[in-house]
Design a protein around this motif. Sequence first.
Motif, mmCIF file in Angstrom:
data_model
loop_
_atom_site.group_PDB
_atom_site.id
_atom_site.type_symbol
_atom_site.label_atom_id
_atom_site.label_comp_id
_atom_site.label_asym_id
_atom_site.label_seq_id
_atom_site.Cartn_x
_atom_site.Cartn_y
_atom_site.Cartn_z
ATOM 1 N N GLY A 95 0.797 -1.216 0.000
ATOM 2 C CA GLY A 95 0.000 0.000 0.000
ATOM 3 C C GLY A 95 0.833 1.271 0.000
ATOM 4 N N SER A 96 2.136 1.144 0.036
ATOM 5 C CA SER A 96 3.014 2.307 0.047
ATOM 6 C C SER A 96 3.067 2.939 -1.335
ATOM 7 N N ARG A 97 3.246 4.262 -1.366
ATOM 8 C CA ARG A 97 3.394 4.947 -2.644
ATOM 9 C C ARG A 97 4.819 4.825 -3.161
ATOM 10 N N ILE A 98 5.728 4.356 -2.320
ATOM 11 C CA ILE A 98 7.117 4.214 -2.745
ATOM 12 C C ILE A 98 7.248 2.912 -3.525
ATOM 13 N N PRO A 99 7.666 2.993 -4.793
ATOM 14 C CA PRO A 99 7.819 1.768 -5.584
ATOM 15 C C PRO A 99 8.864 0.849 -4.954
ATOM 16 N N PRO A 100 8.640 -0.459 -4.968
ATOM 17 C CA PRO A 100 9.592 -1.384 -4.351
ATOM 18 C C PRO A 100 10.906 -1.440 -5.114
ATOM 19 N N SER A 101 11.987 -1.589 -4.353
ATOM 20 C CA SER A 101 13.298 -1.787 -4.955
ATOM 21 C C SER A 101 14.018 -2.842 -4.136
ATOM 22 N N PRO A 102 14.935 -3.570 -4.739
ATOM 23 C CA PRO A 102 15.594 -4.651 -4.009
ATOM 24 C C PRO A 102 16.496 -4.113 -2.892
ATOM 25 N N ALA A 103 16.627 -4.911 -1.848
ATOM 26 C CA ALA A 103 17.563 -4.583 -0.775
ATOM 27 C C ALA A 103 18.980 -4.687 -1.326
ATOM 28 N N SER A 104 19.909 -3.961 -0.738
ATOM 29 C CA SER A 104 21.281 -3.929 -1.275
ATOM 30 C C SER A 104 21.902 -5.326 -1.323
ATOM 31 N N GLN A 105 21.619 -6.178 -0.335
ATOM 32 C CA GLN A 105 22.206 -7.518 -0.339
ATOM 33 C C GLN A 105 21.616 -8.412 -1.437
ATOM 34 N N ASP A 106 20.495 -7.990 -2.029
ATOM 35 C CA ASP A 106 19.868 -8.770 -3.095
ATOM 36 C C ASP A 106 20.303 -8.342 -4.497
#
Length: 112
Positions: free
Chosen positions: A7-18
């Motif tokens: 539900g966040s307006r922030i688009p998902p991005s991978p974690a740095s370790q991924d």
Amino acid sequence: MPRAAAGSRIPPSPASQDLTCQTVLEALIDPVRRSIVRQLEAADHDIRCGDFDLPVARSTATHHFNALRDAGIIHQHYVGTSRMNTLRHKDLKQRFPGLLTAYLDAERPITS
């Protein structure tokens, strides 16, 4: 950076370790995406999606922003109704020391 909450307006991005080197390099193959990265590198601030100088239609630009975000090269967030873009220097440097610097240096024109 962690993935965005549901539900966040922030688009998902991978974690740095991924982040994977292959995914980052595959994203950087495209000249439009390289242009986006160069423009972010040259800026001293986050850039709104519509403020990039790109030779493609808006819908195509959206595809390129998504590819860069999914590869972990950029982070996107909203300021009001504008989607802003940030180059993930720290995460890329931590995960792949020297890669972004070498890439950006290789992209600069050679001067005599």
